[in-house]
Design a protein around this motif. Structure first.
Motif, PDB file in Angstrom:
ATOM      1  N   LEU A  86      -6.471  11.724  -5.790  1.00 18.82           N
ATOM      2  CA  LEU A  86      -6.032  13.034  -5.298  1.00 18.82           C
ATOM      3  C   LEU A  86      -4.534  13.022  -5.007  1.00 18.82           C
ATOM      4  CD1 LEU A  86      -8.863  14.023  -2.765  1.00 18.82           C
ATOM      5  CD2 LEU A  86      -8.384  15.025  -5.024  1.00 18.82           C
TER       6      LEU A  86
ATOM      7  N   GLY B 283      -9.594   3.003  -1.788  1.00 19.48           N
ATOM      8  CA  GLY B 283      -8.247   3.519  -1.536  1.00 19.48           C
ATOM      9  C   GLY B 283      -8.179   4.890  -0.915  1.00 19.48           C
ATOM     10  N   GLN B 284      -9.287   5.382  -0.399  1.00 16.19           N
ATOM     11  CA  GLN B 284      -9.217   6.654   0.326  1.00 16.19           C
ATOM     12  C   GLN B 284     -10.339   6.736   1.353  1.00 16.19           C
ATOM     13  OE1 GLN B 284      -9.162   8.946  -3.304  1.00 16.19           O
ATOM     14  NE2 GLN B 284     -11.246   9.663  -2.976  1.00 16.19           N
TER      15      GLN B 284
ATOM     16  N   PHE C 137      -2.360   6.424   0.688  1.00 17.22           N
ATOM     17  CA  PHE C 137      -3.771   6.056   0.759  1.00 17.22           C
ATOM     18  C   PHE C 137      -4.644   7.291   0.520  1.00 17.22           C
ATOM     19  CE2 PHE C 137      -7.458   3.717   2.544  1.00 17.22           C
ATOM     20  CZ  PHE C 137      -7.271   2.553   1.845  1.00 17.22           C
ATOM     21  N   THR C 138      -4.299   8.026  -0.530  1.00 15.40           N
ATOM     22  CA  THR C 138      -5.041   9.231  -0.879  1.00 15.40           C
ATOM     23  C   THR C 138      -5.608   9.141  -2.289  1.00 15.40           C
ATOM     24  OG1 THR C 138      -2.873  10.153  -1.434  1.00 15.40           O
ATOM     25  CG2 THR C 138      -3.830  10.834   0.663  1.00 15.40           C
ATOM     26  N   GLY C 139      -5.531   7.947  -2.912  1.00 10.92           N
ATOM     27  CA  GLY C 139      -6.198   7.705  -4.188  1.00 10.92           C
ATOM     28  C   GLY C 139      -5.763   8.642  -5.303  1.00 10.92           C
TER      29      GLY C 139
ATOM     30  N   THR D 127       4.482   2.849   4.689  1.00 14.46           N
ATOM     31  CA  THR D 127       4.005   2.945   3.306  1.00 14.46           C
ATOM     32  C   THR D 127       4.894   3.851   2.475  1.00 14.46           C
ATOM     33  OG1 THR D 127       2.638   4.805   4.040  1.00 14.46           O
ATOM     34  CG2 THR D 127       1.581   2.644   3.931  1.00 14.46           C
TER      35      THR D 127
ATOM     36  N   ILE E  95      -1.125   9.358   7.392  1.00 17.64           N
ATOM     37  CA  ILE E  95      -1.649   8.580   6.267  1.00 17.64           C
ATOM     38  C   ILE E  95      -3.097   8.982   6.006  1.00 17.64           C
ATOM     39  CG2 ILE E  95      -2.396   6.244   5.605  1.00 17.64           C
ATOM     40  CD1 ILE E  95       0.014   5.110   6.978  1.00 17.64           C
ATOM     41  N   GLY E  96      -3.470   9.052   4.732  1.00 14.92           N
ATOM     42  CA  GLY E  96      -4.884   9.193   4.380  1.00 14.92           C
ATOM     43  C   GLY E  96      -5.372  10.615   4.229  1.00 14.92           C
TER      44      GLY E  96
ATOM     45  N   THR F 255       0.862  -1.191   0.000  1.00 10.57           N
ATOM     46  CA  THR F 255       0.000   0.000   0.000  1.00 10.57           C
ATOM     47  C   THR F 255       0.896   1.238   0.000  1.00 10.57           C
ATOM     48  OG1 THR F 255      -0.129  -0.067   2.429  1.00 10.57           O
ATOM     49  CG2 THR F 255      -1.921  -1.111   1.224  1.00 10.57           C
TER      50      THR F 255
ATOM     51  N   SER G 178      -5.476  10.808  16.651  1.00  9.92           N
ATOM     52  CA  SER G 178      -5.214  11.320  15.302  1.00  9.92           C
ATOM     53  C   SER G 178      -6.186  12.429  14.962  1.00  9.92           C
ATOM     54  CB  SER G 178      -5.335  10.187  14.297  1.00  9.92           C
ATOM     55  OG  SER G 178      -6.642   9.687  14.285  1.00  9.92           O
TER      56      SER G 178
ATOM     57  N   TRP H 277      -7.200   4.491  11.265  1.00 11.06           N
ATOM     58  CA  TRP H 277      -7.265   3.534  10.152  1.00 11.06           C
ATOM     59  C   TRP H 277      -6.015   3.589   9.280  1.00 11.06           C
ATOM     60  CZ3 TRP H 277      -7.306   5.773   5.350  1.00 11.06           C
ATOM     61  CH2 TRP H 277      -7.631   7.139   5.313  1.00 11.06           C
TER      62      TRP H 277
ATOM     63  N   ASP I  61       0.924   7.738  14.198  1.00  9.12           N
ATOM     64  CA  ASP I  61       0.300   7.733  12.870  1.00  9.12           C
ATOM     65  C   ASP I  61       1.090   8.484  11.808  1.00  9.12           C
ATOM     66  OD1 ASP I  61      -1.171  10.169  12.117  1.00  9.12           O
ATOM     67  OD2 ASP I  61      -3.008   9.003  12.029  1.00  9.12           O
TER      68      ASP I  61
ATOM     69  N   ARG J 244      -3.082   3.247  10.283  1.00 10.04           N
ATOM     70  CA  ARG J 244      -2.214   2.159  10.747  1.00 10.04           C
ATOM     71  C   ARG J 244      -2.682   0.804  10.214  1.00 10.04           C
ATOM     72  NH1 ARG J 244      -1.096   3.869  17.098  1.00 10.04           N
ATOM     73  NH2 ARG J 244      -0.275   5.933  16.626  1.00 10.04           N
TER      74      ARG J 244
END
Lengths: 412, 412
Positions: free
Chosen positions: A92, B359-360, A88-90, A233, A123-124, A58, A412, B327, A191, B329
Motif C-alpha cells: 500500500l 511488513g504491515q 512499514f506500510t507494505g 525510518t 509509522i504503519g 526498515t 498512539s 509497534w 511515534d 517504535r
C-alpha cells in the motif's frame, strides 16, 4: 501542552527567493487538523539533485523511492507531507508513493522519476495518496518563490518552531544563494519519525559533484547530532541546484575538485550545521544544549563513536538535566564506546575548566566550579582520550522528565 | 526515598553452605554509613576460578587486577567493597588494589595473586585501602559458611533488594551445589558503577574448563540484560569452584567436552539467568519488565544486536512506561540496529497477539488488544525479521520519569 523550546530563535531568518524554485503548501487534512501538512516545491528544468537517506533497514516507502531515483540526479519537484510517514506500510505504501509521483508528474508535465518524495509522522498507517493528488493542481498554481517559511511550517510534526537558514557563496566571482529548511530530530517525537531537511541553491553543479559536496557536509552536521539515539525510518536530506545562476555568469561545475567550489562547500557545510543545531535545539523536553568535543582518538571516525557514546548515554544526559558535573559518567561513556582510549592519559574539560587529567581528577579542580558551569544552558564538554590525532564534535541535549512524559504519556 | 522494586521477591532464597567457602561482611565506613560495605570470602586451597570482566576501555583498577591474575586460575579469597568503584583513580587506584591483595594474602597465608578484588560505587574517588586492610584480621576470624545473604547485602549500592540464587546439579551421579549473589545492573545507579556477580560451587573443575562454561552462560544471561545501555567500568563475574565435592565422590573435570558436565552446565546457565533477571527487576524506577525475543535473523549474534537495539531504545522504553502498544517504535529500533531485516517479511507479537506481519499491520490486530496487553507488569515482545535462523532473547525494563528523577536530581 507543547512548550516552545527555550532555544527557539527570537526572529525567524528571512529566506530570499532562489530563481528556479517555487513553493506552496496547504491543509490537506492527512492527519492534523487546522494546520498545513502538504508541501510542493517545483524546480525549473535542468535542476540537479543530491541526497543522503536514512541507513535504517526498515526505511519508508518514500525513502526507497528517492534511493531509486537519485541515480539520475535530475529533479523537477519535491512533495512532502506531515502526519504519516508511510513507513512499514507494505505494498500500500509503494502504491501511494507511485500515485503521488505520477500525479505530480501529470500536473507539471515531467517524468515521475523527476519527483522526489518525503513523508513524516506516524509509522504503519497507510498514506491516502488521493489526499495529496487531489490538491496538486491547486498547489501547482499557488507556487511562489517566497514560500520557504510556509514550507518549513508544513513539514513540522512535533517541532515547536520552523527551522530555516540561508547562506551565500561566490563561485568564480558570482554570488549564489543557499536556502534550507528542516524538521524534527531523529525519532524524537511521540511515534513520529523523521529528520527531514531540504536545501535549495541557484548554483549550477552536476549531480555527482553535488553528491560529493553533500555527503561530507551531512556527516559533520546532521549525522553529528542526536536527541535520543533513535534513528528514523524516514531521514531524508535533499539538495536541489537549479543552475539559474548561470544566467548571471556563474559557471556550471562538473568536477568535484574544482577549486571554485571552496566557498560554496563552506557555505553548504555552514548551512547544514545551522539547520542541524536547530533540530537539536528543538529536542523534546530539553533544557540544556551540549557540544561534545573529542580529541586524541585513533581516527576521526573513532572520535565520533566516542562522542556519540557520550552524547547518547542516558546517565550523561540525565546528569546534564540535573546540572550535575558528573564526570565519572563521561569516563564510563568513553569506556563503553569500544574505541581505543588511554585511561591514564584521559583528560576532561567542562568549558575551560580542567576536570580530570592523566586518568584521575585534576588537582586544580573544584567541584563548585563544575557545578557552577553546569548551570549554563549551553555547554561544551571536551574529552582527550590520549591515543592519536582523531577529532570529532557532536551535539546533543539533556534527558528530562519532560521527555519521558511526552513519549510515555502519549497514546498512539 | 528509595522504593523497593515492584519485582522484588517476597521471600529471599535460602542458600545452603558450600564446603570450602566461608564469608563475612562488616561496616567498614568506606562511604556509606550504618550499613555493611565490605565482603571477604575465603576458599579452601585448590579452589579454581573463572571470570568474565567488563569490555570497557576505562575499566577499574580491581578489574585490571582480576584480568592479570585470572590466567593462573586458582583462588583463595575474594574481597569486595561497595561505596567507591576505584575506577579512574590512576596510580592511587593501583596502589590501593595491591595493598588490599597483600593485606588479604598476609591474613590468610596465601599469595596476593590468589586474591580477587571488586569495587562498586562512585567513579573517580580514590579508595582508602586501609579502611579495608584494617578489618581483614577481624573478617578472617568471622568467616562462616552461612554468610551468603550478608554477602549479597554488603555489595549492594542503590539496589533495593539483595540478589541471591542457588541450584544443584549432578556430576557423574554426585550432587553438587551452585550458589550465586549479584548486584545492580550496569550503570543504572546515580554515579555508581557496577554489575557484580559471584558464583560458588563445590564441583571440581579445572580453570580452563570452568572458563569455557562461564563465558557462554554469561553471554546468554548477564550480557543479555540491559537497564539503560550504559556499560560499567567495573562489571565483574567470577565463578569459584572449591572441588570439595570430590570428597563425596565427584570426579575432577579436566576437559571442556566431558559429557558429565551437561547437568552442571545447565544449572550454571539457569543460575546466571536467575541472577541477571533479578538485576533487571531492580532497574531504577522501573514499572515494567520485558523479554525481547528476536527470531529470523542472519545469525544469533545479529539477533542479539537487534534485540538490544529494541531493549535500549528510549522511545520503546518510554512506550512501555506509558503502556502504549507502539509497534512503530519497534520497527524503528529494528531498522536502526544495522543488521539485515526483510521489511516485507517482518512480524511483531505482543505476547500471543499478532500485531504486524509481512511488513504491515496484521488484519486481525485490534489496538484495544495491544493496549490491554501492555497493562501487564511482565511483557514479552517477539519480532521475526524474516531473513534467517538466528535467535536471541534480551531482557529490559521501562524508562520512567522516576529513572530521570533518580539520575538527574541526585548531586554527586
Amino acid at each position: 501542552m507543547t512548550k516552545i523550546s527555550p532555544f527557539a530563535p527570537a526572529v525567524l531568518p528571512a529566506l530570499p527567493p532562489i530563481e528556479g524554485v517555487k513553493l506552496a503548501s496547504c491543509e490537506a487534512g492527512i492527519r492534523y487538523k487546522g494546520r498545513t501538512d502538504l508541501l510542493l516545491a517545483t524546480f525549473d528544468p535542468g535542476t540537479t539533485v543530491a541526497g543522503v537517506l536514512t541507513q535504517s533497514k526498515t526505511s519508508s516507502a518514500p525513502v526507497e523511492w528517492c534511493r531509486t531515483h537519485l541515480g539520475h540526479g535530475m529533479a523537477r519537484a519535491l512533495v512532502v507531507n506531515s502526519g504519516t510517514s508511510n513507513a512499514f506500510t507494505g505494498k500500500l505504501g509503494e502504491a501511494a508513493v507511485k500515485a503521488t509521483a505520477q500525479g505530480t508528474a501529470d500536473a507539471l508535465g515531467c517524468l515521475p522519476a523527476d519527483v522526489y518524495l518525503a513523508s513524516t509522522g506516524v509509522i504503519g498507517e497507510p498514506l491516502k495518496a488521493e489526499r495529496i493528488t487531489d490538491r496538486l493542481a491547486e498547489l501547482t498554481a499557488a507556487c511562489v518563490p517566497e514560500g520557504f517559511e510556509g514550507a518549513a511550517r508544513a513539514i513540522m510534526t512535533t517541532d515547536t518552531f520552523p527551522k530555516l537558514a540561508t547562506r551565500t557563496a561566490e563561485i568564480d566571482g558570482v554570488e549564489v544563494t543557499l536556502n534550507g529548511i528542516a524538521k524534527g530530530a531523529g525519532m524524537i517525537a511521540p511515534d513520529m519519525a523523521t529528520m527531514l531537511a531540504f536545501l535549495f541553491t541557484d548554483a549550477a553543479i552536476e549531480p555527482k559533484v553535488l553528491q560529493s559536496l553533500l555527503k561530507p557536509a551531512a556527516e559533520r552536521s546532521f549525522n553529528s547530532v542526536t536527541v535520543d539515539g533513535d534513528t528514523s525510518t524516514s531521514d531524508t536530506l535533499l539538495l536541489f541546484a537549479t543552475g539559474t545562476a548561470t544566467k548571471r555568469g556563474a559557471p556550471r561545475i562538473g568536477l568535484a575538485d574544482d577549486e571554485r567550489l571552496a566557498g560554496f562547500r563552506e557555505a553548504l557545510e555552514d548551512l547544514c550545521l545551522d539547520l542541524a543545531l536547530q533540530v537539536v535545539k528543538d529536542g523534546e523536553g530539553l533544557t540544556k544544549f551540549a557540544e561534545i568535543r573529542v580529541a586524541g582518538a585513533e581516527s576521526d571516525e573513532a572520535a565520533k563513536v566516542i562522542a556519540k557514546s557520550i552524547a547518547n548515554s542516558p546517565l550523561v544526559k540525565t546528569a546534564l538535566a540535573g546540572e550535575d558535573p558528573n564526570w565519572g559518567r563521561i569516563v564510563m561513556a568513553v569506556g563503553k564506546a569500544g574505541e581505543r582510549a588511554e585511561r591514564d592519559r584521559l583528560s576532561i574539560r567542562f568549558g575551560d575548566i580542567l576536570v580530570a587529567e592523566n586518568g584521575q581528577v585534576a588537582d586544580s579542580y573544584r567541584e563548585e566550579d563544575g557545578a557552577d558551569y553546569m548551570k549554563q544552558a549551553e555547554l561544551v564538554i571536551s574529552v582527550d582520550v590520549g591515543v592519536g590525532e582523531g577529532v570529532s564534535r557532536v551535539w546533543t541535549c539533556d534527558l528530562t522528565k519532560e521527555y519521558v512524559a511526552i513519549n510515555a504519556d502519549y497514546r498512539s
